[in-house]
Scaffold this motif. Structure first.
Motif, PDB file in Angstrom:
ATOM      1  N   PRO A 525      12.480   9.937   7.110  1.00  0.00           N
ATOM      2  CA  PRO A 525      11.107   9.430   7.233  1.00  0.00           C
ATOM      3  C   PRO A 525      10.444   9.956   8.513  1.00  0.00           C
ATOM      4  CG  PRO A 525      12.639   7.661   6.696  1.00  0.00           C
ATOM      5  CD  PRO A 525      13.470   8.847   7.066  1.00  0.00           C
ATOM      6  N   VAL A 526       9.128  10.038   8.468  1.00  0.00           N
ATOM      7  CA  VAL A 526       8.348  10.502   9.618  1.00  0.00           C
ATOM      8  C   VAL A 526       7.303   9.446   9.949  1.00  0.00           C
ATOM      9  CG1 VAL A 526       6.778  12.262  10.493  1.00  0.00           C
ATOM     10  CG2 VAL A 526       8.701  12.929   9.036  1.00  0.00           C
ATOM     11  N   ARG A 527       7.315   8.978  11.189  1.00  0.00           N
ATOM     12  CA  ARG A 527       6.337   7.981  11.635  1.00  0.00           C
ATOM     13  C   ARG A 527       5.022   8.678  12.005  1.00  0.00           C
ATOM     14  NH1 ARG A 527       8.802   6.000  16.754  1.00  0.00           N
ATOM     15  NH2 ARG A 527       9.424   8.210  16.785  1.00  0.00           N
ATOM     16  N   PHE A 528       3.923   7.975  11.778  1.00  0.00           N
ATOM     17  CA  PHE A 528       2.632   8.532  12.168  1.00  0.00           C
ATOM     18  C   PHE A 528       1.703   7.427  12.643  1.00  0.00           C
ATOM     19  CE2 PHE A 528       2.133   7.708   7.562  1.00  0.00           C
ATOM     20  CZ  PHE A 528       0.956   6.973   7.542  1.00  0.00           C
ATOM     21  N   ARG A 529       0.618   7.846  13.278  1.00  0.00           N
ATOM     22  CA  ARG A 529      -0.423   6.922  13.728  1.00  0.00           C
ATOM     23  C   ARG A 529      -1.766   7.599  13.513  1.00  0.00           C
ATOM     24  NH1 ARG A 529       1.592   5.364  18.387  1.00  0.00           N
ATOM     25  NH2 ARG A 529       0.962   7.276  19.436  1.00  0.00           N
ATOM     26  N   ILE A 530      -2.729   6.863  12.933  1.00  0.00           N
ATOM     27  CA  ILE A 530      -4.045   7.446  12.681  1.00  0.00           C
ATOM     28  C   ILE A 530      -5.113   6.729  13.511  1.00  0.00           C
ATOM     29  CG2 ILE A 530      -3.332   7.934  10.306  1.00  0.00           C
ATOM     30  CD1 ILE A 530      -5.541   5.870   9.454  1.00  0.00           C
ATOM     31  N   THR A 531      -6.205   7.440  13.749  1.00  0.00           N
ATOM     32  CA  THR A 531      -7.397   6.851  14.363  1.00  0.00           C
ATOM     33  C   THR A 531      -8.624   7.311  13.579  1.00  0.00           C
ATOM     34  OG1 THR A 531      -7.661   8.710  15.902  1.00  0.00           O
ATOM     35  CG2 THR A 531      -6.371   6.807  16.672  1.00  0.00           C
ATOM     36  N   VAL A 532      -9.660   6.509  13.638  1.00  0.00           N
ATOM     37  CA  VAL A 532     -10.958   6.865  13.063  1.00  0.00           C
ATOM     38  C   VAL A 532     -11.976   6.764  14.187  1.00  0.00           C
ATOM     39  CG1 VAL A 532     -12.712   6.305  11.347  1.00  0.00           C
ATOM     40  CG2 VAL A 532     -10.284   6.029  10.784  1.00  0.00           C
ATOM     41  N   ASP A 533     -12.593   7.878  14.516  1.00  0.00           N
ATOM     42  CA  ASP A 533     -13.509   7.948  15.669  1.00  0.00           C
ATOM     43  C   ASP A 533     -12.821   7.475  16.948  1.00  0.00           C
ATOM     44  OD1 ASP A 533     -15.532   8.978  14.119  1.00  0.00           O
ATOM     45  OD2 ASP A 533     -16.482   7.050  13.750  1.00  0.00           O
ATOM     46  N   GLY A 534     -11.556   7.830  17.091  1.00  0.00           N
ATOM     47  CA  GLY A 534     -10.817   7.559  18.316  1.00  0.00           C
ATOM     48  C   GLY A 534     -10.221   6.176  18.440  1.00  0.00           C
ATOM     49  N   GLU A 576      -1.536  11.567  14.092  1.00  0.00           N
ATOM     50  CA  GLU A 576      -0.517  12.081  15.006  1.00  0.00           C
ATOM     51  C   GLU A 576       0.853  11.751  14.425  1.00  0.00           C
ATOM     52  OE1 GLU A 576       0.985  11.645  19.670  1.00  0.00           O
ATOM     53  OE2 GLU A 576      -0.483  10.248  18.832  1.00  0.00           O
ATOM     54  N   PHE A 577       1.690  12.767  14.275  1.00  0.00           N
ATOM     55  CA  PHE A 577       3.031  12.578  13.741  1.00  0.00           C
ATOM     56  C   PHE A 577       4.001  12.395  14.913  1.00  0.00           C
ATOM     57  CE2 PHE A 577       0.709  14.924  10.497  1.00  0.00           C
ATOM     58  CZ  PHE A 577       0.898  14.075   9.411  1.00  0.00           C
ATOM     59  N   LEU A 578       4.634  11.232  14.950  1.00  0.00           N
ATOM     60  CA  LEU A 578       5.515  10.898  16.067  1.00  0.00           C
ATOM     61  C   LEU A 578       6.875  11.570  15.949  1.00  0.00           C
ATOM     62  CD1 LEU A 578       4.653   7.101  16.305  1.00  0.00           C
ATOM     63  CD2 LEU A 578       3.509   9.049  17.391  1.00  0.00           C
ATOM     64  N   ASP A 579       7.166  12.133  14.786  1.00  0.00           N
ATOM     65  CA  ASP A 579       8.409  12.875  14.551  1.00  0.00           C
ATOM     66  C   ASP A 579       8.044  14.229  13.951  1.00  0.00           C
ATOM     67  OD1 ASP A 579      10.134  10.516  15.143  1.00  0.00           O
ATOM     68  OD2 ASP A 579       9.202   9.743  13.305  1.00  0.00           O
ATOM     69  N   PRO A 580       8.844  15.269  14.222  1.00  0.00           N
ATOM     70  CA  PRO A 580       8.553  16.584  13.651  1.00  0.00           C
ATOM     71  C   PRO A 580       9.032  16.690  12.212  1.00  0.00           C
ATOM     72  CG  PRO A 580      10.512  16.699  15.015  1.00  0.00           C
ATOM     73  CD  PRO A 580       9.993  15.288  15.142  1.00  0.00           C
ATOM     74  N   GLY A 581       8.590  17.741  11.534  1.00  0.00           N
ATOM     75  CA  GLY A 581       9.155  18.093  10.239  1.00  0.00           C
ATOM     76  C   GLY A 581       8.392  17.645   9.021  1.00  0.00           C
ATOM     77  N   VAL A 582       7.331  16.835   9.181  1.00  0.00           N
ATOM     78  CA  VAL A 582       6.564  16.401   8.019  1.00  0.00           C
ATOM     79  C   VAL A 582       5.826  17.592   7.412  1.00  0.00           C
ATOM     80  CG1 VAL A 582       4.458  15.832   9.293  1.00  0.00           C
ATOM     81  CG2 VAL A 582       4.977  14.613   7.179  1.00  0.00           C
ATOM     82  N   LYS A 583       5.626  17.561   6.102  1.00  0.00           N
ATOM     83  CA  LYS A 583       4.864  18.605   5.419  1.00  0.00           C
ATOM     84  C   LYS A 583       3.490  18.047   5.056  1.00  0.00           C
ATOM     85  CE  LYS A 583       8.819  21.074   3.446  1.00  0.00           C
ATOM     86  NZ  LYS A 583       9.444  21.563   2.196  1.00  0.00           N
ATOM     87  N   VAL A 584       2.436  18.755   5.451  1.00  0.00           N
ATOM     88  CA  VAL A 584       1.067  18.332   5.194  1.00  0.00           C
ATOM     89  C   VAL A 584       0.451  19.318   4.206  1.00  0.00           C
ATOM     90  CG1 VAL A 584      -1.153  17.762   6.221  1.00  0.00           C
ATOM     91  CG2 VAL A 584       0.946  17.443   7.544  1.00  0.00           C
ATOM     92  N   PHE A 585      -0.005  18.803   3.061  1.00  0.00           N
ATOM     93  CA  PHE A 585      -0.458  19.680   1.979  1.00  0.00           C
ATOM     94  C   PHE A 585      -1.983  19.744   1.842  1.00  0.00           C
ATOM     95  CE2 PHE A 585       3.891  18.670   0.979  1.00  0.00           C
ATOM     96  CZ  PHE A 585       4.402  19.837   0.443  1.00  0.00           C
ATOM     97  N   SER A 586      -2.634  18.610   1.606  1.00  0.00           N
ATOM     98  CA  SER A 586      -4.074  18.675   1.338  1.00  0.00           C
ATOM     99  C   SER A 586      -4.736  17.320   1.562  1.00  0.00           C
ATOM    100  CB  SER A 586      -4.341  19.138  -0.102  1.00  0.00           C
ATOM    101  OG  SER A 586      -3.882  18.177  -1.033  1.00  0.00           O
ATOM    102  N   PHE A 587      -6.032  17.392   1.923  1.00  0.00           N
ATOM    103  CA  PHE A 587      -6.890  16.218   2.039  1.00  0.00           C
ATOM    104  C   PHE A 587      -7.662  16.047   0.730  1.00  0.00           C
ATOM    105  CE2 PHE A 587      -6.462  17.375   6.505  1.00  0.00           C
ATOM    106  CZ  PHE A 587      -6.382  16.153   7.155  1.00  0.00           C
TER     107      PHE A 587
END
Length: 590
Positions: A525-534, A576-587
């Motif tokens: 698993p890969v942890r992440f954190r998002i923001t909207v307008d900071g 922001e991905f807190l761990d490496p290795g995630v694959k990002v495909f499309s929005f």
């Protein structure tokens, strides 16, 4: 044939796109030369080289990307020499013999040596221009490249690429002709021939420097290309308005459709063909293998989908409702899972998705595209409704049109002797990513992150294909542009952060934002954190993220990260991905 014609028209309209600007100076610099022996060979070289290198890439040849990259630097060096020769006559005189000899190697001729030298040098410069030209992957070009990626390269793919490049060359020929008239007028009126030649040389050198330093891509990131995308989208709709025909008679046409593209009026329900064989499935889920003959006597809905496609997900509540509502009346709903991304070929991933999505009707795994091709289908999502005699009576591409489709189902069940109640039916309920989009406020479109179909990339660094490289985000992102921060490896299909704290930002306008993600290659698993307008999203968090913006990528699928409850405005999303290795495909957006 229609795809080839439309590809040509899309190439013609490329002249309206900012993506064509970097090659215009190179074409304009030859405007004062004769058309047949100079400008025409240059344009032929441009179109031919672009079609060849792009075709090699779609064919999956391992050296295609390296060939394009090495050729790009060779082309820049060649144009630097060409620009210097225009700017400084003494350099031109010293280089004339070697360049003529080089051109002679490209054109073997025993007569008309002067003309053949001009033609050879023009073709050489045109080929160099083709290696520098990186057009926007708009709807038409994206459709061609996606078709080749999924079905493999074919003569249709090559012809469509050549038609696209030929259309662009025709537009550039018009620009070149107008340039020649302007130059001739200036020379006659003001005697500026020598000064204009030097000015064109300086322009060529400035353009070479801009491309070499990546300045052109940074500037073009701030120039909207919406007019040409809108034109190309209308051309795509011309393809979508054709009735399905056998796959062997079609060019590659593979499109995700977010709204109605083709509706056959359910009142008439004409016969549109027979139910093709389903034997091409590599396996079946939720059912033993089904055949066309075994389904005779049933009304059948065949739905083409792929589980990370947002448009497909939004049709599922209706398909599941129909399967349950009319099961006892003789309806069979069949999902044909035809994958787009590599991870969707894994039947285990599909089986897990069926459980997550609460799908219990039969699903055929169509990894080889054999059922897709048997139907002549080219769209996600698409569904075909078949009567009890095995005849296709209705089809629909894209979201929407659900009332008409259910009316067709009820009519065919009634024709087969069923007795359906006329009482009002309960409306279909959908939540999360399966909820209907807000089309009035969707100002952003699907955006791929892999370099094969990426557009709108706004980081200051040029993309380094299939290699780890450090990127930075621009101070401001224009609408519908995105960028990376940290060290990333951008591949053809996805981008992967190679270190912690890799970030990706997107300036969007929509109620919902989704991102197709997959965990690390070993499944961690890969942890992440998002923001909207900071800031943390709060009430605007999506179904796969907490209100504080935290979440975890646990499986390869589409993740809903933002759903705004209030007014929809332009927003800047960052993950922001807190761990490496995630694959990002499309929005995708909704």
């Amino acid at each position: 044939m229609l795809l080839i014609v439309i590809a040509f028209l899309a190439g013609v309209f490329t002249i309206l796109s900012p993506c064509i600007l970097p090659v215009v100076p190179f074409v304009f610099a030859r405007s004062d030369q004769p058309f047949v022996t100079d400008r025409l060979p240059l344009l032929v070289g441009l179109a031919g080289t672009f079609a060849l290198v792009t075709g090699l890439g779609t064919a999956g040849l391992s050296g295609a990307a390296q060939l394009s990259e090495y050729g790009r630097w060779i082309s820049l060096a060649l144009f630097a020499v060409f620009g210097a020769a225009l700017l400084f006559p003494e350099i031109a005189s010293r280089l004339s013999r070697p360049l003529s000899g080089l051109a002679d190697r490209f054109v073997a001729s025993s007569q008309g040596q002067g003309a053949t030298r001009r033609i050879g040098s023009a073709v050489l410069l045109g080929a160099a221009t083709g290696l520098l030209w990186a057009p926007c992957a708009g709807p038409i070009l994206g459709l061609i490249l996606t078709g080749a990626a999924l079905h493999g390269a074919s003569w249709q793919t090559g012809a469509a690429l050549a038609a696209y490049a030929g259309g662009a060359a025709c537009s550039l020929a018009v620009v070149s002709g107008l340039g020649k008239r302007s130059l001739d007028l200036l020379k006659r009126s003001f005697g500026l021939g020598e000064g204009l030649r030097r000015a064109m040389g300086a322009l060529v050198l400035l353009t070479v420097g801009a491309i070499a330093l990546g300045i052109d891509t940074r500037i073009l990131a701030y120039v909207p290309s919406a007019p040409t995308n809108a034109i190309e989208s209308r051309l795509v709709n011309l393809l979508a308005t054709k009735k399905p025909v056998p796959a062997a008679a079609q060019a590659d046409r593979i499109v995700r459709v977010s709204s109605t593209s083709n509706v056959s009026a359910p009142a008439a329900l004409p016969v549109q063909g027979r139910l093709p064989s389903l034997d091409g499935a590599t396996s079946w889920l939720n059912s033993a293998p089904l055949s066309s003959d075994a389904l005779r006597g049933k009304v059948v809905v065949v739905n083409f989908w792929t589980y990370s496609c947002i448009n497909c997900l939004r049709t599922l509540p209706y398909l599941k409702t129909w399967a349950q509502r009319y099961h006892d009346d003789g309806l069979v709903v069949i999902g044909v899972h035809t994958p787009e991304f590599g991870f969707e070929h894994d039947a285990g991933n599909v089986e897990r998705a069926l459980g997550d999505l609460n799908i219990h009707y039969p699903v055929a795994i169509d990894n080889g595209y054999r059922i897709w091709q048997a139907f002549g289908n080219q769209y996600w999502p698409a569904f075909y409704i078949v009567d009890a005699q095995g005849r296709i009576r209705y089809h629909h591409f894209g979201e929407g049109g659900y009332d008409e489709a259910e009316q067709a189902i009820r009519q065919l069940l009634t024709d087969h002797g069923g007795s359906l109640p006329a009482a009002a039916r309960q409306p279909v309920q959908a939540t999360g990513a399966q909820a209907a989009a807000d089309p009035a406020d969707v100002g952003s479109g699907e955006t791929y992150v892999g370099y094969r179909e990426a557009q709108g990339f706004a980081s200051s660094q040029r993309v380094k294909r299939d290699a780890a490289f450090a990127y930075t985000l621009p101070a401001q992102l224009p609408l519908n542009n995105w960028g990376l921060a940290g060290e990333w490896n951008i591949g053809a299909e996805s981008a992967v952060p190679t270190a912690r704290q890799g970030r990706i930002a997107y300036r969007f306008h929509a109620r919902d934002l989704h991102l197709v993600l997959a965990p690390t290659a070993d499944g961690k698993p890969v942890r992440f954190r998002i923001t909207v307008d900071g800031a943390a999203p709060g009430a605007a968090h999506g179904a796969d993220v907490a209100s504080d913006g935290t979440g975890v990528v646990t499986s390869a699928r589409l993740y809903q990260l933002v759903r705004q409850p209030g007014p929809v405005n332009d927003r800047t999303f960052q993950i922001e991905f807190l761990d490496p290795g995630v694959k990002v495909f499309s929005f995708t957006f909704g």
